[in-house]
Motif scaffolding. Structure first.
Motif, PDB file in Angstrom:
ATOM      1  N   PRO A  58     -22.888 -14.589  32.031  1.00  0.00           N
ATOM      2  CA  PRO A  58     -22.318 -14.967  33.536  1.00  0.00           C
ATOM      3  C   PRO A  58     -23.049 -14.416  34.682  1.00  0.00           C
ATOM      4  O   PRO A  58     -24.078 -13.760  34.342  1.00  0.00           O
ATOM      5  CB  PRO A  58     -21.093 -14.032  33.464  1.00  0.00           C
ATOM      6  N   GLU A 116     -10.385  -7.487  31.195  1.00  0.00           N
ATOM      7  CA  GLU A 116     -10.927  -8.350  31.683  1.00  0.00           C
ATOM      8  C   GLU A 116      -9.970  -9.528  32.437  1.00  0.00           C
ATOM      9  O   GLU A 116     -10.070 -10.033  33.747  1.00  0.00           O
ATOM     10  CB  GLU A 116     -12.044  -9.405  30.768  1.00  0.00           C
ATOM     11  N   SER A 146     -20.593 -16.193  23.129  1.00  0.00           N
ATOM     12  CA  SER A 146     -21.193 -17.393  22.694  1.00  0.00           C
ATOM     13  C   SER A 146     -22.748 -17.175  22.463  1.00  0.00           C
ATOM     14  O   SER A 146     -23.284 -17.744  21.517  1.00  0.00           O
ATOM     15  CB  SER A 146     -21.112 -18.616  23.857  1.00  0.00           C
ATOM     16  N   THR A 186     -21.590 -13.469  37.619  1.00  0.00           N
ATOM     17  CA  THR A 186     -20.804 -12.445  38.585  1.00  0.00           C
ATOM     18  C   THR A 186     -21.463 -11.210  38.774  1.00  0.00           C
ATOM     19  O   THR A 186     -22.013 -10.684  37.965  1.00  0.00           O
ATOM     20  CB  THR A 186     -19.330 -12.442  37.820  1.00  0.00           C
ATOM     21  N   ASN A 222      -8.611 -14.253  33.771  1.00  0.00           N
ATOM     22  CA  ASN A 222      -9.034 -15.243  32.715  1.00  0.00           C
ATOM     23  C   ASN A 222     -10.045 -14.467  31.824  1.00  0.00           C
ATOM     24  O   ASN A 222     -10.291 -13.354  31.932  1.00  0.00           O
ATOM     25  CB  ASN A 222      -9.619 -16.427  33.254  1.00  0.00           C
ATOM     26  N   LEU A 223     -10.493 -15.009  30.648  1.00  0.00           N
ATOM     27  CA  LEU A 223     -11.508 -14.397  29.741  1.00  0.00           C
ATOM     28  C   LEU A 223     -12.808 -15.355  29.645  1.00  0.00           C
ATOM     29  O   LEU A 223     -13.419 -15.104  28.791  1.00  0.00           O
ATOM     30  CB  LEU A 223     -10.717 -14.260  28.223  1.00  0.00           C
ATOM     31  N   ASN A 224     -13.090 -15.722  30.760  1.00  0.00           N
ATOM     32  CA  ASN A 224     -14.048 -16.828  30.770  1.00  0.00           C
ATOM     33  C   ASN A 224     -15.522 -15.964  30.713  1.00  0.00           C
ATOM     34  O   ASN A 224     -16.481 -16.524  29.861  1.00  0.00           O
ATOM     35  CB  ASN A 224     -14.269 -17.523  32.218  1.00  0.00           C
ATOM     36  N   GLN A 225     -15.851 -14.615  31.230  1.00  0.00           N
ATOM     37  CA  GLN A 225     -16.809 -13.919  31.111  1.00  0.00           C
ATOM     38  C   GLN A 225     -17.131 -13.566  29.518  1.00  0.00           C
ATOM     39  O   GLN A 225     -18.236 -13.535  28.868  1.00  0.00           O
ATOM     40  CB  GLN A 225     -17.041 -12.649  31.871  1.00  0.00           C
ATOM     41  N   ARG A 226     -16.042 -12.967  29.011  1.00  0.00           N
ATOM     42  CA  ARG A 226     -15.958 -12.578  27.512  1.00  0.00           C
ATOM     43  C   ARG A 226     -16.470 -14.036  26.675  1.00  0.00           C
ATOM     44  O   ARG A 226     -17.280 -13.619  25.780  1.00  0.00           O
ATOM     45  CB  ARG A 226     -14.853 -12.108  27.193  1.00  0.00           C
ATOM     46  N   LYS A 227     -16.062 -14.948  27.030  1.00  0.00           N
ATOM     47  CA  LYS A 227     -16.317 -16.165  26.134  1.00  0.00           C
ATOM     48  C   LYS A 227     -17.787 -16.467  26.100  1.00  0.00           C
ATOM     49  O   LYS A 227     -18.422 -17.009  25.177  1.00  0.00           O
ATOM     50  CB  LYS A 227     -15.335 -17.513  26.455  1.00  0.00           C
ATOM     51  N   LEU A 228     -18.183 -16.506  27.368  1.00  0.00           N
ATOM     52  CA  LEU A 228     -19.689 -16.843  27.828  1.00  0.00           C
ATOM     53  C   LEU A 228     -20.467 -15.801  27.124  1.00  0.00           C
ATOM     54  O   LEU A 228     -21.433 -16.019  26.439  1.00  0.00           O
ATOM     55  CB  LEU A 228     -19.830 -16.926  29.282  1.00  0.00           C
TER      56      LEU A 228
END
Length: 481
Positions: free
Chosen positions: A379, A359, A374, A381, A365-371
């Protein structure tokens, strides 16, 4: 002194001169040359005359035979020329019929009749032995001219016919392209509607009306899911290429020591990887959800308990889940139902399938994974939309399978190096069968197989010849690379 000539001397000279001027009858062999007379015996003279007559007759007979041969050759040439004219006239007649032209048909028909009459006249002349109508060399020359003209006419007709066929084909190609463009536009429109609403009208025909699952229904939903899997794989490979990944090295890291027949076959390795992860745990009634969610486990103990009542409750639950999720827009549904079974399933599969390093390489970054992790939001995207649509379709396939008896549907993978079996396997490519006449071995499973009641849905596998070391198979692999 009296000087007189002696009579004896005169008499001797006179005798000699007399012999020369008046030869005797006995001098039959005397020759005449330069004023001298040549005498030939009568019997030899007659023999010479007969030989001359015989030679003259042989010359006349040879000349007559040569003339007859020339006449016959000229007649045959005229015959073939007439046949060529008949063929040309008949070709003209056919040409006039497509497209239909009445005047041209009548003209061509009369030409065919005239040439057939000429052919009949030649036949009668041959039967009556009246074939020498003109000098043979003239007839031969005229026949050659006639035949060349007929051949040129035939070629011209053939060229016109082929040109007409080309024009027809071109018009058909234009029409087919227009039809194709219309179909593509319709498909794009339908795809947008499907992505917007998640609906798939064909699935509406599946009814929960019996204890036995119809294999056709299962196969329909499976193919529906696999189309989405392949779309995600294409998007997945595109992201790798954008991130400058070594595609060959990545494929080899999934399946080592596999020789692909073509470069684009490496895509099967990534499809195999995605299928392995997204279908993992399919045979389990939980499908991995309860491994991460104890809340659902508490409220749905019928998933892990036996008994006819709980079994029936589970079947009803899964069928209702199937009906609810089969016609939704996945991102919209997730935002409205963040705590749903589908949301839990997609979270579990995303964290399994998409490695953090992958990713980060794709997006920086790992923004999608974090979202996703949660569990509150998801995401929007294109990458996650493609993944979520794939996961939704595999989820409804699982729901359909467990809407019926748990024992009716099961998934299976084929191990590497297993011998190819048409009963349980289907090759994803045909190139392997031209590489070897021997048996074939499984390099890896691309799409798992299923048992639906007594029906087997074949596993899709990538094959290699068992004799990969032989020159023919090696050559096929080299050509593929």
């Amino acid at each position: 002194m009296d000087h007189s000539i002696r009579p004896t001397t005169k008499s001797k000279f006179a005798k000699t001169f007399q012999r020369v001027i008046h030869p005797t009858k006995s001098s039959s062999k005397t020759l005449l040359n330069n004023g001298f007379c040549l005498l030939i015996p009568q019997e030899k003279l007659k023999c010479c005359e007969s030989q001359q007559q015989l030679f003259k007759e042989e010359i006349e007979e040879a000349a007559k035979e040569s003339k007859n041969r020339a006449v016959l050759e000229a007649f045959v040439a005229k015959l073939f020329a007439t046949i060529s004219s008949v063929k040309a006239a008949y070709a003209q007649l056919q040409m006039a019929q497509f497209p239909y032209n009445n005047e041209a048909i009548q003209s061509a028909d009369q030409a065919v009749v005239d040439e057939l009459k000429a052919l009949s006249e030649l036949k009668q002349s041959f039967l009556k032995k009246q074939i020498d109508s003109s000098p043979p060399h003239v007839t031969l020359l005229l026949a050659e001219i006639q035949e060349q003209q007929s051949l040129m006419k035939t070629y011209e007709i053939t060229m016109k016919k082929m040109q007409n066929e080309i024009e027809i084909k071109e018009s058909q190609i234009v029409k087919f392209r227009q039809d194709l463009n219309e179909i593509i536009q319709i498909n794009k429109s339908l795809e947008k509607k499907m992505n917007a609403s998640g609906s798939f009208s064909v699935l509406d025909n599946i009814k929960f009306s019996s204890e036995v699952l119809n294999p056709k229904d299962f196969l329909m939903v499976l193919n529906y899911g696999l189309r989405s899997v392949r779309n995600f794989v294409k998007f997945f490979i595109k992201e790798m290429e954008s991130a400058n990944w070594d595609i060959e090295a990545a494929a080899n890291s999934i399946h080592q020591e596999v020789k692909f027949f073509k470069k684009d076959h490496k895509g099967f390795a990534f499809e195999s990887f995605v299928c392995r992860e997204i279908f993992g745990g399919f045979n389990d009634v939980l499908f991995g959800i309860l491994q991460q969610d104890h809340h659902h486990h508490h409220h749905h103990q019928f998933w892990t308990t036996n008994g006819n009542q709980n079994h029936q409750e589970r079947r009803v639950f899964y069928y209702e889940e199937f009906k609810k999720v089969k016609s939704v827009s996945v991102i919209h549904f997730l935002k409205q139902n963040a705590n749903s079974f589908l949301a839990k399933f997609l979270k579990f599969k995303y964290l399994q399938l998409i490695h953090p390093k992958m990713e980060f390489s794709f997006f920086g970054n790992l923004n999608q994974r974090k979202l996703v992790n949660s569990g509150i939001d998801f995401p929007e995207t294109e990458f996650f939309k493609n993944f979520a649509e794939m996961g939704r379709r595999i989820w409804i396939l699982h729901c359909l399978a467990f809407s019926f008896d748990q024992e009716q549907v099961s998934i299976f993978q084929v191990k590497k190096n297993c011998r190819f079996s048409e009963l349980y396997m289907e090759s994803v490519t045909d190139e392997v069968f031209t590489a070897s006449d021997g048996d074939f071995r499984v390099a890896f499973t691309v799409v798992p197989g299923f048992r639906v009641g007594k029906t087997v849905v074949q596993s899709q596998v990538y094959l290699q010849p068992s004799d990969v070391g032989n020159p023919r198979a090696e050559e096929m692999v080299k050509r593929g690379k």
